[in-house]
Design a protein around this motif. Structure first.
Motif, short mmCIF file in Angstrom:
data_model
loop_
_atom_site.label_atom_id
_atom_site.label_comp_id
_atom_site.label_asym_id
_atom_site.label_seq_id
_atom_site.Cartn_x
_atom_site.Cartn_y
_atom_site.Cartn_z
N SER A 74 3.05 1.75 -2.24
CA SER A 74 3.33 1.99 -3.66
C SER A 74 2.17 2.75 -4.30
N LYS A 75 2.46 3.91 -4.87
CA LYS A 75 1.39 4.69 -5.49
C LYS A 75 0.80 3.94 -6.68
N GLU A 76 1.62 3.17 -7.39
CA GLU A 76 1.12 2.38 -8.51
C GLU A 76 0.16 1.30 -8.03
N ARG A 87 -7.47 0.83 -6.94
CA ARG A 87 -8.61 1.75 -7.10
C ARG A 87 -9.30 1.55 -8.45
N GLN A 88 -8.51 1.40 -9.51
CA GLN A 88 -9.10 1.19 -10.83
C GLN A 88 -9.78 -0.17 -10.92
N THR A 96 0.82 -1.21 0.00
CA THR A 96 0.00 0.00 0.00
C THR A 96 0.86 1.26 0.00
N ARG A 115 -1.67 1.35 -5.27
CA ARG A 115 -2.91 2.02 -4.84
C ARG A 115 -3.77 2.39 -6.04
N TYR A 116 -3.14 2.94 -7.07
CA TYR A 116 -3.88 3.31 -8.28
C TYR A 116 -4.50 2.07 -8.93
N TYR A 117 -3.72 1.01 -9.04
CA TYR A 117 -4.20 -0.23 -9.67
C TYR A 117 -5.42 -0.77 -8.92
N SER A 171 -13.19 -0.07 -9.43
CA SER A 171 -13.96 1.09 -9.86
C SER A 171 -15.45 0.82 -10.04
#
Length: 99
Positions: A10-12, A18-19, A8, A14-16, A22
């Motif tokens: 890693s910003k990548e 979240r997407q 968690t 977290r983005y992954y 979605s």
């Protein structure tokens, strides 16, 4: 399980996540404590009439009862054997981190 194992920090990651998640929709609880499950989710899960609500750690799952029964029967191993395997991995990871 694999999504939860992502770092968690890693910003990548977290983005992954979240997407990937979605399709989550905000719903309002009415005065009687009820929610309306969006049509897309009902169609995806095959929800019609009766449903099975399963509490799983920090969330709930809402299943078509027949689909849940089929899912449960797909395991060749007994609950006890699965529990032993799962907890063995947890203990192995804990022992490795102690070294």
């Amino acid at each position: 399980r694999e999504l939860r194992s992502l770092r968690t920090t890693s910003k990548e990651a977290r983005y992954y996540v979240r997407q990937m998640m979605s399709t989550v929709r905000k719903v309002v609880v009415d005065g009687h404590g009820r929610i309306t499950i969006p049509m897309w989710h009902r169609e995806f899960a095959g929800l019609e009439g009766e449903v099975l609500i399963n509490g799983v750690l920090e969330h709930i799952e809402i299943w078509n009862p027949a689909r849940y029964e089929k899912y449960s029967q797909e395991y060749d191993e007994s609950y006890e054997d699965v529990a032993e395997t799962v907890w063995k991995h947890v203990k192995d990871r804990s022992a490795a981190s102690d070294e």
